[in-house]
Design a protein around this motif. Structure first.
Motif, PDB file in Angstrom:
ATOM      1  N   SER A 178      24.632  26.379 -87.084  1.00 61.74           N
ATOM      2  CA  SER A 178      23.294  26.953 -87.175  1.00 61.74           C
ATOM      3  C   SER A 178      22.465  26.581 -85.957  1.00 61.74           C
ATOM      4  O   SER A 178      22.502  25.452 -85.489  1.00 61.74           O
ATOM      5  CB  SER A 178      22.583  26.458 -88.433  1.00 61.74           C
ATOM      6  N   PHE A 179      21.725  27.533 -85.434  1.00 64.68           N
ATOM      7  CA  PHE A 179      20.809  27.253 -84.333  1.00 64.68           C
ATOM      8  C   PHE A 179      19.358  27.371 -84.794  1.00 64.68           C
ATOM      9  O   PHE A 179      18.442  27.309 -83.994  1.00 64.68           O
ATOM     10  CB  PHE A 179      21.069  28.181 -83.140  1.00 64.68           C
ATOM     11  N   LEU A 180      19.166  27.520 -86.122  1.00 67.16           N
ATOM     12  CA  LEU A 180      17.809  27.616 -86.646  1.00 67.16           C
ATOM     13  C   LEU A 180      17.242  26.254 -86.999  1.00 67.16           C
ATOM     14  O   LEU A 180      16.045  26.020 -86.890  1.00 67.16           O
ATOM     15  CB  LEU A 180      17.780  28.526 -87.877  1.00 67.16           C
ATOM     16  N   SER A 181      18.108  25.341 -87.423  1.00 72.37           N
ATOM     17  CA  SER A 181      17.634  24.028 -87.850  1.00 72.37           C
ATOM     18  C   SER A 181      17.417  23.084 -86.684  1.00 72.37           C
ATOM     19  O   SER A 181      16.779  22.049 -86.830  1.00 72.37           O
ATOM     20  CB  SER A 181      18.647  23.401 -88.814  1.00 72.37           C
ATOM     21  N   GLY A 182      17.969  23.423 -85.506  1.00 69.74           N
ATOM     22  CA  GLY A 182      17.896  22.527 -84.363  1.00 69.74           C
ATOM     23  C   GLY A 182      19.022  21.520 -84.342  1.00 69.74           C
ATOM     24  O   GLY A 182      19.131  20.731 -83.403  1.00 69.74           O
ATOM     25  N   ASP A 183      19.866  21.539 -85.367  1.00 73.62           N
ATOM     26  CA  ASP A 183      21.007  20.630 -85.441  1.00 73.62           C
ATOM     27  C   ASP A 183      22.273  21.467 -85.467  1.00 73.62           C
ATOM     28  O   ASP A 183      22.605  22.080 -86.477  1.00 73.62           O
ATOM     29  CB  ASP A 183      20.911  19.769 -86.698  1.00 73.62           C
ATOM     30  N   ASN A 184      22.990  21.518 -84.335  1.00 75.35           N
ATOM     31  CA  ASN A 184      24.187  22.340 -84.248  1.00 75.35           C
ATOM     32  C   ASN A 184      25.319  21.837 -85.128  1.00 75.35           C
ATOM     33  O   ASN A 184      26.348  22.489 -85.260  1.00 75.35           O
ATOM     34  CB  ASN A 184      24.670  22.433 -82.795  1.00 75.35           C
ATOM     35  N   LYS A 185      25.129  20.653 -85.746  1.00 75.18           N
ATOM     36  CA  LYS A 185      26.146  20.159 -86.667  1.00 75.18           C
ATOM     37  C   LYS A 185      26.062  20.881 -87.999  1.00 75.18           C
ATOM     38  O   LYS A 185      27.018  20.887 -88.780  1.00 75.18           O
ATOM     39  CB  LYS A 185      25.987  18.645 -86.864  1.00 75.18           C
ATOM     40  N   ASP A 186      24.906  21.455 -88.307  1.00 67.05           N
ATOM     41  CA  ASP A 186      24.771  22.237 -89.529  1.00 67.05           C
ATOM     42  C   ASP A 186      25.556  23.530 -89.383  1.00 67.05           C
ATOM     43  O   ASP A 186      25.565  24.147 -88.319  1.00 67.05           O
ATOM     44  CB  ASP A 186      23.301  22.567 -89.803  1.00 67.05           C
ATOM     45  N   SER A 187      26.215  23.942 -90.444  1.00 66.70           N
ATOM     46  CA  SER A 187      26.943  25.202 -90.416  1.00 66.70           C
ATOM     47  C   SER A 187      26.415  26.120 -91.508  1.00 66.70           C
ATOM     48  O   SER A 187      25.914  25.664 -92.540  1.00 66.70           O
ATOM     49  CB  SER A 187      28.446  24.970 -90.597  1.00 66.70           C
ATOM     50  N   VAL A 188      26.515  27.408 -91.257  1.00 67.29           N
ATOM     51  CA  VAL A 188      26.067  28.408 -92.214  1.00 67.29           C
ATOM     52  C   VAL A 188      27.168  29.434 -92.408  1.00 67.29           C
ATOM     53  O   VAL A 188      28.037  29.615 -91.559  1.00 67.29           O
ATOM     54  CB  VAL A 188      24.762  29.105 -91.751  1.00 67.29           C
ATOM     55  N   ILE A 189      27.125  30.098 -93.544  1.00 63.76           N
ATOM     56  CA  ILE A 189      28.099  31.135 -93.873  1.00 63.76           C
ATOM     57  C   ILE A 189      27.346  32.458 -93.982  1.00 63.76           C
ATOM     58  O   ILE A 189      26.358  32.555 -94.725  1.00 63.76           O
ATOM     59  CB  ILE A 189      28.830  30.820 -95.188  1.00 63.76           C
ATOM     60  N   THR A 190      27.803  33.461 -93.252  1.00 66.25           N
ATOM     61  CA  THR A 190      27.113  34.749 -93.194  1.00 66.25           C
ATOM     62  C   THR A 190      28.083  35.869 -93.525  1.00 66.25           C
ATOM     63  O   THR A 190      29.215  35.891 -93.032  1.00 66.25           O
ATOM     64  CB  THR A 190      26.518  34.985 -91.797  1.00 66.25           C
ATOM     65  N   GLY A 191      27.621  36.815 -94.339  1.00 67.60           N
ATOM     66  CA  GLY A 191      28.423  37.971 -94.683  1.00 67.60           C
ATOM     67  C   GLY A 191      27.932  39.224 -93.988  1.00 67.60           C
ATOM     68  O   GLY A 191      26.925  39.216 -93.266  1.00 67.60           O
ATOM     69  N   ALA A 192      28.636  40.318 -94.205  1.00 67.34           N
ATOM     70  CA  ALA A 192      28.269  41.600 -93.613  1.00 67.34           C
ATOM     71  C   ALA A 192      26.993  42.139 -94.249  1.00 67.34           C
ATOM     72  O   ALA A 192      26.739  41.933 -95.440  1.00 67.34           O
ATOM     73  CB  ALA A 192      29.402  42.600 -93.797  1.00 67.34           C
ATOM     74  N   TYR A 193      26.182  42.822 -93.448  1.00 70.25           N
ATOM     75  CA  TYR A 193      24.950  43.461 -93.916  1.00 70.25           C
ATOM     76  C   TYR A 193      24.048  42.460 -94.640  1.00 70.25           C
ATOM     77  O   TYR A 193      23.373  42.797 -95.611  1.00 70.25           O
ATOM     78  CB  TYR A 193      25.278  44.658 -94.814  1.00 70.25           C
ATOM     79  N   SER A 194      24.021  41.210 -94.129  1.00 68.38           N
ATOM     80  CA  SER A 194      23.217  40.141 -94.721  1.00 68.38           C
ATOM     81  C   SER A 194      22.458  39.411 -93.624  1.00 68.38           C
ATOM     82  O   SER A 194      22.911  39.382 -92.470  1.00 68.38           O
ATOM     83  CB  SER A 194      24.106  39.127 -95.455  1.00 68.38           C
ATOM     84  N   PRO A 195      21.328  38.782 -93.963  1.00 68.29           N
ATOM     85  CA  PRO A 195      20.648  37.932 -92.978  1.00 68.29           C
ATOM     86  C   PRO A 195      21.521  36.740 -92.596  1.00 68.29           C
ATOM     87  O   PRO A 195      22.454  36.366 -93.317  1.00 68.29           O
ATOM     88  CB  PRO A 195      19.392  37.473 -93.724  1.00 68.29           C
ATOM     89  N   PHE A 196      21.212  36.131 -91.474  1.00 73.83           N
ATOM     90  CA  PHE A 196      21.953  34.968 -91.000  1.00 73.83           C
ATOM     91  C   PHE A 196      21.908  33.856 -92.053  1.00 73.83           C
ATOM     92  O   PHE A 196      20.837  33.481 -92.537  1.00 73.83           O
ATOM     93  CB  PHE A 196      21.338  34.470 -89.691  1.00 73.83           C
ATOM     94  N   GLY A 197      23.088  33.364 -92.410  1.00 68.36           N
ATOM     95  CA  GLY A 197      23.179  32.279 -93.380  1.00 68.36           C
ATOM     96  C   GLY A 197      23.293  32.717 -94.824  1.00 68.36           C
ATOM     97  O   GLY A 197      23.306  31.875 -95.720  1.00 68.36           O
ATOM     98  N   ILE A 198      23.401  34.018 -95.071  1.00 67.60           N
ATOM     99  CA  ILE A 198      23.543  34.532 -96.433  1.00 67.60           C
ATOM    100  C   ILE A 198      24.942  35.121 -96.586  1.00 67.60           C
ATOM    101  O   ILE A 198      25.280  36.108 -95.925  1.00 67.60           O
ATOM    102  CB  ILE A 198      22.485  35.603 -96.761  1.00 67.60           C
TER     103      ILE A 198
END
Length: 437
Positions: free
Chosen positions: A177-197
């Motif tokens: 993730s680049f939203l939290s400021g901590d690149n160690k955080d990871s997010v999962i994103t699906g198609a036709y969804s906002p980042f991290g959803i």
């Protein structure tokens, strides 16, 4: 004709451009900043549009007796095109279609278009039914919001929108993730969804009129907006031919982001109502699950949609990946060349990130023509080196972005100008004029 808007920072030499025998090219105007489109009005006046990406201010200029006259500005960059209809100038710019009335008044007639992502709403054209048509690009490269989408910080809930109800496979992508400021955080994103959803198997994405990657139409006053077709990635330019058939240039997918696709061609399409053209699971009429679309050292692309709305139509023709086909016009002057063939500007790859880090200087940066009876693509005008002039010290093309014909039938080529890195250099745009001897 020397343009007085900006000091010229570019070497120009028409002799560095190769043309078929019997044609001549000259500099018509220079010193322009990011010209993206040119227009001859019914009265024979020449207008140009500045995209506004260098200073955040899209502009419309008119050629007058003493040079270029500012008609209107304040348009959201990128301004993607201008069109005349019944004495009004229609301006396409990010999220809006705006009319400039004959007295100079601006009137927003369509707003809130889904243009906060990678691609935007594009130039308006008018059809035989009297309605306006325009392309709306996608938010993402290939259907999934990822770290390649720098707009996420400003628009964290934005994503692609479907044109009809579609079931998803439930394929998800994990990124830091680049939203939290901590690149160690990871997010999962699906198609036709906002980042991290994430998405789920058999999830149904609801279709909307203002779909991403679509062709839309409305009345001249912007009312009764409706969806014509979808499943395109970035239908940058539309035009009706002499037989009232609608055609579009469409940009292929890039080798970037969470779902990179390699070797995706640009497409020239005949647009038919109610059709789905393949995005995000097809490219050039072929499924992205084919081995030819696999990026080097990266996974084979998989389908995002569980069921496809239909088998997408084949394009009229395709261009090499990253040609970046842009504006085009049909020749209606028998003295210039064969009638009804499409002359098309190839911009060339803008940023190495789109090509997976591979350089592609010999792709694009030219004018081609399409034989509309066979679909064959033919070369018309190109630098003798085959490369953009700034790479060789030449004086020819940089970034051809539009081709139009004047009322007398001569060709005008809009050249966007020089890019330094990923930024456009002000004052380096050119309009070239091609005549038949």
């Amino acid at each position: 004709m020397k343009n007085q808007l900006m000091p010229n920072e570019r070497r120009l030499n028409p002799k560095d451009i190769s043309l078929p025998p019997g044609y001549q090219i000259d500099v018509f105007a220079n010193g322009l900043t990011t010209p993206i489109n040119a227009l001859f009005t019914d009265a024979g006046e020449l207008f140009i549009a500045d995209s506004g990406i260098t200073d955040g201010n899209g502009k419309v200029w008119k050629l007058g007796g003493g040079g270029w006259i500012l008609v209107a500005d304040g348009f959201n960059p990128p301004l993607t095109g201008i069109t005349e209809h019944q004495g009004n100038i229609y301006v396409a710019h990010r999220r809006y279609v705006t009319m400039i009335l004959p007295d100079g008044t601006k009137r927003d007639i369509i707003e809130g278009l889904p243009s906060n992502g990678d691609h935007h709403n594009n130039r308006v054209v008018f059809g035989p039914d009297g309605k306006m048509y325009f392309g709306q690009g996608t938010a993402t490269n290939s259907g999934v919001v990822g770290k390649d989408n720098d707009w996420v910080k400003e628009h964290p809930f934005f994503h692609d929108y479907a044109g009809s109800d579609i079931p998803l496979v439930g394929k998800n992508f994990t990124t830091s993730s680049f939203l939290s400021g901590d690149n160690k955080d990871s997010v999962i994103t699906g198609a036709y969804s906002p980042f991290g959803i994430p998405s789920t198997n058999a999830e149904i994405v609801k279709g909307i009129t203002r779909a991403s990657g679509s062709i839309l139409r409305a009345n001249p006053d912007g009312s009764e907006l409706e969806l014509v077709a979808w499943g395109l990635r970035n239908p940058f330019r539309l035009r009706f031919d002499a037989y009232d058939r609608l055609f579009a240039t469409n940009h292929g997918l890039d080798e970037r982001g969470s779902r990179p696709i390699a070797n995706s061609p640009d497409e020239f399409h005949s647009i038919q109502p109610y059709m789905w053209y393949g995005f995000p699971d097809y490219s050039g009429g072929l499924p992205v699950t084919m081995s030819s679309f696999k990026p080097e050292n990266k996974p084979q692309p998989e389908f995002l949609l569980a069921n496809h709305p239909m088998q997408p139509p084949q394009p009229v023709t395709t261009f090499a990946p990253h040609s970046a086909i842009m504006g085009f016009s049909f020749n209606l002057n028998p003295d210039f060349g064969p009638l009804h063939n499409a002359f098309i500007a190839e911009f060339g790859a803008n940023d190495p990130i789109t090509t997976g880090g591979k350089s592609s200087p010999y792709v694009g940066h030219r004018i081609s023509w399409i034989d509309m009876t066979t679909g064959q693509v033919n070369l018309f005008a190109i630098n003798k080196t085959g490369m953009p002039a700034s790479l060789t010290g030449g004086g020819g093309f940089e970034r051809p972005i539009d081709v139009i014909f004047c009322p007398k039938g001569d060709m005008y080529i809009v050249d966007f100008g020089i890019f330094s890195g990923s930024s456009a250099v002000p004052g380096t745009g050119v309009i070239w004029k091609v005549t038949k001897s």
